[in-house]
Design an enzyme around this catalytic site. Structure first.
Site, PDB file in Angstrom:
ATOM      1  N   CYS A 122      37.675 -24.919  37.470  1.00 57.99           N
ATOM      2  CA  CYS A 122      37.787 -23.995  36.338  1.00 57.99           C
ATOM      3  C   CYS A 122      39.194 -24.047  35.744  1.00 57.99           C
ATOM      4  CB  CYS A 122      37.448 -22.584  36.800  1.00 57.99           C
ATOM      5  SG  CYS A 122      37.474 -21.378  35.469  1.00 57.99           S
ATOM      6  N   CYS A 175      21.573 -13.791  41.181  1.00 59.27           N
ATOM      7  CA  CYS A 175      22.699 -13.897  40.255  1.00 59.27           C
ATOM      8  C   CYS A 175      23.308 -15.299  40.297  1.00 59.27           C
ATOM      9  CB  CYS A 175      23.749 -12.855  40.627  1.00 59.27           C
ATOM     10  SG  CYS A 175      25.184 -12.919  39.534  1.00 59.27           S
ATOM     11  N   CYS A 213      43.086 -17.328  37.376  1.00 60.22           N
ATOM     12  CA  CYS A 213      42.846 -16.087  38.124  1.00 60.22           C
ATOM     13  C   CYS A 213      43.395 -16.281  39.546  1.00 60.22           C
ATOM     14  CB  CYS A 213      41.355 -15.770  38.178  1.00 60.22           C
ATOM     15  SG  CYS A 213      40.565 -15.898  36.547  1.00 60.22           S
ATOM     16  N   CYS A 263      26.883  -5.355  34.495  1.00 59.98           N
ATOM     17  CA  CYS A 263      27.400  -5.328  35.866  1.00 59.98           C
ATOM     18  C   CYS A 263      28.894  -5.584  35.760  1.00 59.98           C
ATOM     19  CB  CYS A 263      26.709  -6.409  36.697  1.00 59.98           C
ATOM     20  SG  CYS A 263      27.430  -6.630  38.333  1.00 59.98           S
ATOM     21  N   CYS A 316      41.215 -16.644  42.772  1.00 61.57           N
ATOM     22  CA  CYS A 316      39.970 -17.424  42.749  1.00 61.57           C
ATOM     23  C   CYS A 316      40.078 -18.841  43.312  1.00 61.57           C
ATOM     24  CB  CYS A 316      39.428 -17.500  41.322  1.00 61.57           C
ATOM     25  SG  CYS A 316      37.788 -18.272  41.287  1.00 61.57           S
ATOM     26  N   ARG A 318      28.222  -1.456  44.172  1.00 68.04           N
ATOM     27  CA  ARG A 318      27.949  -2.577  45.098  1.00 68.04           C
ATOM     28  C   ARG A 318      29.119  -2.852  46.027  1.00 68.04           C
ATOM     29  NH1 ARG A 318      26.462  -6.663  41.663  1.00 68.04           N
ATOM     30  NH2 ARG A 318      24.528  -5.511  41.482  1.00 68.04           N
ATOM     31  N   CYS A 361      20.314 -12.353  36.918  1.00 67.63           N
ATOM     32  CA  CYS A 361      21.673 -12.003  36.478  1.00 67.63           C
ATOM     33  C   CYS A 361      22.481 -13.287  36.359  1.00 67.63           C
ATOM     34  CB  CYS A 361      22.285 -11.082  37.530  1.00 67.63           C
ATOM     35  SG  CYS A 361      24.021 -10.681  37.221  1.00 67.63           S
TER      36      CYS A 361
HETATM   37  N1  SAM Z   1      33.947 -17.598  35.847  1.00 62.87           N
HETATM   38  C1  SAM Z   1      33.290 -16.395  35.567  1.00 62.87           C
HETATM   39  C2  SAM Z   1      34.234 -15.229  35.390  1.00 62.87           C
HETATM   40  O1  SAM Z   1      35.360 -15.278  35.838  1.00 62.87           O
HETATM   41  O2  SAM Z   1      33.811 -14.257  34.778  1.00 62.87           O
HETATM   42  C3  SAM Z   1      32.228 -16.014  36.581  1.00 62.87           C
HETATM   43  C4  SAM Z   1      32.482 -16.241  38.057  1.00 62.87           C
HETATM   44  S1  SAM Z   1      33.845 -15.358  38.792  1.00 62.87           S
HETATM   45  C5  SAM Z   1      34.026 -16.189  40.320  1.00 62.87           C
HETATM   46  C6  SAM Z   1      33.148 -13.770  39.135  1.00 62.87           C
HETATM   47  C7  SAM Z   1      33.995 -12.720  39.810  1.00 62.87           C
HETATM   48  O3  SAM Z   1      34.140 -13.022  41.190  1.00 62.87           O
HETATM   49  C8  SAM Z   1      35.429 -12.535  39.364  1.00 62.87           C
HETATM   50  O4  SAM Z   1      35.543 -11.805  38.195  1.00 62.87           O
HETATM   51  C9  SAM Z   1      36.018 -11.774  40.533  1.00 62.87           C
HETATM   52  O5  SAM Z   1      35.871 -10.385  40.333  1.00 62.87           O
HETATM   53  C10 SAM Z   1      35.179 -12.232  41.725  1.00 62.87           C
HETATM   54  N2  SAM Z   1      35.969 -13.028  42.664  1.00 62.87           N
HETATM   55  C11 SAM Z   1      36.373 -14.302  42.523  1.00 62.87           C
HETATM   56  N3  SAM Z   1      37.098 -14.716  43.567  1.00 62.87           N
HETATM   57  C12 SAM Z   1      37.186 -13.670  44.410  1.00 62.87           C
HETATM   58  C13 SAM Z   1      37.815 -13.457  45.675  1.00 62.87           C
HETATM   59  N4  SAM Z   1      38.539 -14.408  46.252  1.00 62.87           N
HETATM   60  N5  SAM Z   1      37.686 -12.266  46.269  1.00 62.87           N
HETATM   61  C14 SAM Z   1      36.965 -11.283  45.677  1.00 62.87           C
HETATM   62  N6  SAM Z   1      36.341 -11.412  44.494  1.00 62.87           N
HETATM   63  C15 SAM Z   1      36.454 -12.577  43.857  1.00 62.87           C
HETATM   64  C1  DTB Z   2      31.214  -9.898  41.971  1.00 66.18           C
HETATM   65  O1  DTB Z   2      31.703  -8.821  41.599  1.00 66.18           O
HETATM   66  N1  DTB Z   2      31.470 -10.486  43.126  1.00 66.18           N
HETATM   67  C2  DTB Z   2      30.761 -11.746  43.215  1.00 66.18           C
HETATM   68  C3  DTB Z   2      29.939 -11.760  41.918  1.00 66.18           C
HETATM   69  N2  DTB Z   2      30.376 -10.602  41.244  1.00 66.18           N
HETATM   70  C4  DTB Z   2      29.935 -12.949  41.050  1.00 66.18           C
HETATM   71  C5  DTB Z   2      31.641 -12.903  43.458  1.00 66.18           C
HETATM   72  C6  DTB Z   2      32.493 -12.782  44.693  1.00 66.18           C
HETATM   73  C7  DTB Z   2      33.187 -14.094  44.888  1.00 66.18           C
HETATM   74  C8  DTB Z   2      33.963 -14.149  46.147  1.00 66.18           C
HETATM   75  C9  DTB Z   2      34.659 -15.452  46.296  1.00 66.18           C
HETATM   76  C10 DTB Z   2      33.744 -16.634  46.391  1.00 66.18           C
HETATM   77  O2  DTB Z   2      32.759 -16.612  47.178  1.00 66.18           O
HETATM   78  O3  DTB Z   2      34.045 -17.654  45.765  1.00 66.18           O
HETATM   79 FE1  SF4 Z   3      37.367 -19.446  36.661  1.00 63.93          FE
HETATM   80 FE2  SF4 Z   3      37.427 -18.178  38.987  1.00 63.93          FE
HETATM   81 FE3  SF4 Z   3      38.663 -17.122  36.911  1.00 63.93          FE
HETATM   82 FE4  SF4 Z   3      35.951 -17.206  36.951  1.00 63.93          FE
HETATM   83  S1  SF4 Z   3      37.295 -16.045  38.324  1.00 63.93           S
HETATM   84  S2  SF4 Z   3      37.293 -17.728  35.233  1.00 63.93           S
HETATM   85  S3  SF4 Z   3      35.654 -19.124  38.060  1.00 63.93           S
HETATM   86  S4  SF4 Z   3      39.181 -19.078  37.896  1.00 63.93           S
END
Ligand code: SAM
Ligand code: DTB
Ligand code: SF4
Length: 329
Positions: free
Chosen positions: A52, A96, A56, A188, A59, A260, A128
């Site tokens: 990506c 989802c 963030c 959500c 992430c 959740r 979702c």
């Molecule tokens: N790329 C899209 C976005 O950012 O909206 C969708 C996928 S993104 C991985 C969805 C959500 O996962 C993020 O907004 C964040 O709240 C959660 N998330 C990602 N990495 C995480 C982590 N290491 N621990 C907890 N939540 C995480």
């Molecule tokens: C949300 O609030 N938590 C989920 C879902 N929406 C998409 C994602 C959590 C991701 C945790 C890190 C991972 O597994 O990559």
């Molecule tokens: Fe990309 Fe992760 Fe940020 Fe979603 S949360 S936009 S997957 S870097």
């Protein structure tokens, strides 16, 4: 009474209550508005993984960090539907699909996601997606394909947001949420704790969520999963009482929303999770993987549900309750 005009001081007063008093009040609100024996069971699948462009800092899927996540292009529809079928058989009612995209583009990949949405919807599950930012017309296309809910988190407070993400703005997140809402899709939207934010940041995030024109139907509260290679890998583990406090406050502010207990369960004991359910959590992600990180297995969660006397919620419960309450008006 459902309120959308919560003031910061009021939220702070709730958030700072002595813990057991806070849990008691949240549990009381929960049983007034919801069936406390029911917990929604959702399953996540990463349909496009890693690589990506965003930064963030939590992430593992951001291309710029060196994590162990293997990049995978968009999956084939058939394979996704097989996963959905498996999740349904294991008792999930919401499926989802997540994509590591900054935003949706109008291309063949989006057309394929629309096919996935149609397929999962036809199985009788709530479908979702979480695909990043959306335009209004993309939201309408997803709704027309049968999308039930869209996940798009605010992640943290408006003030702390720029410390965590620089490649997009809070307002862009809010705009996408508006597009989703106007397309008639269930919203959500929640956040993460453990990013290094202050209690004030948590309160400010809860204020933003609870003063949206309509509360999000689902509010995921994630504990940061600390992934090696991300800038936040050495953050301290989220304290369970912070998670309980956050869930309880969200429950009091947004009585009817599904709160959740999201990321972080793999590091929580059953008594700790039980406290979260007591504090008003009524939804989980099930299945041994979230998007890229581990999560308790279906078997472990079934055993926990048995122990705590919880039942999986039927699909479309939220929509049915909403329709009933509109009829009563
Ligand atoms: N790329 C899209 C976005 O950012 O909206 C969708 C996928 S993104 C991985 C969805 C959500 O996962 C993020 O907004 C964040 O709240 C959660 N998330 C990602 N990495 C995480 C982590 N290491 N621990 C907890 N939540 C995480
Ligand atoms: C949300 O609030 N938590 C989920 C879902 N929406 C998409 C994602 C959590 C991701 C945790 C890190 C991972 O597994 O990559
Ligand atoms: Fe990309 Fe992760 Fe940020 Fe979603 S949360 S936009 S997957 S870097």
């Amino acid at each position: 009474m459902i309120r959308n005009n919560w003031r910061k001081e009021e939220i702070q007063e709730i958030y700072e209550l002595p813990l057991l008093e806070l849990v008691y009040q949240a549990a009381t609100v929960h049983r007034t508005y919801n069936n406390t024996a029911e917990v929604q069971v959702c399953t996540l699948l990463s349909v496009k993984t890693g690589g990506c462009s965003e930064d963030c800092s939590y992430c593992p899927q951001a291309a710029r960090y060196h994590t162990n996540v293997k990049v995978h292009p968009l999956m084939q529809t058939e394979e996704v539907l097989q996963y959905a079928e498996k999740a349904k058989l294991a008792g999930s009612t919401r499926f989802c699909m997540g994509a590591a995209w900054r935003e949706v583009r109008d291309n063949r990949d989006f057309d394929r996601v629309l096919d996935m949405v149609k397929g999962v919807n036809a199985m009788g599950m709530e479908v979702c997606c979480t695909l990043g930012m959306l335009t209004e017309s993309q939201a309408v296309k997803l709704a027309d394909a049968g999308l039930y809910a869209y996940n798009h988190n605010l992640d943290t407070s408006p003030e702390f947001y720029t410390e965590i993400i620089s490649t997009r703005t809070y307002d862009e997140r809010l705009n996408t949420l508006g597009h989703v809402r106007r397309a008639g899709i269930s919203v959500c939207c929640g956040g993460i704790i453990g990013l290094g934010e202050t209690h004030e940041d948590r309160i400010n995030m809860l204020q933003t969520l609870s003063t949206l024109p309509e509360h999000p139907e689902s509010v995921p509260i994630n504990a940061l999963v600390r992934v090696k290679g991300t800038p936040l890998e050495n953050n301290p583990k989220v304290d369970i009482w912070d998670m309980v406090r956050m869930i309880a406050t969200a429950r009091i502010l947004m009585p009817k929303s599904m709160v959740r207990l999201s990321a972080g369960r793999a590091e929580m004991s059953i008594p700790e999770q039980a406290f979260c359910f007591m504090a008003g959590a009524n939804s989980i992600f099930a299945g041994d993987k979230l998007l890229t990180t581990p999560n308790p297995s279906f078997e472990e969660d079934n055993a926990m549900f048995g122990l705590l006397g919880l039942n999986a919620m039927e699909a479309f419960r939220g929509a049915k309750l909403k329709a009933q309450s509109l009829e009563q008006v």
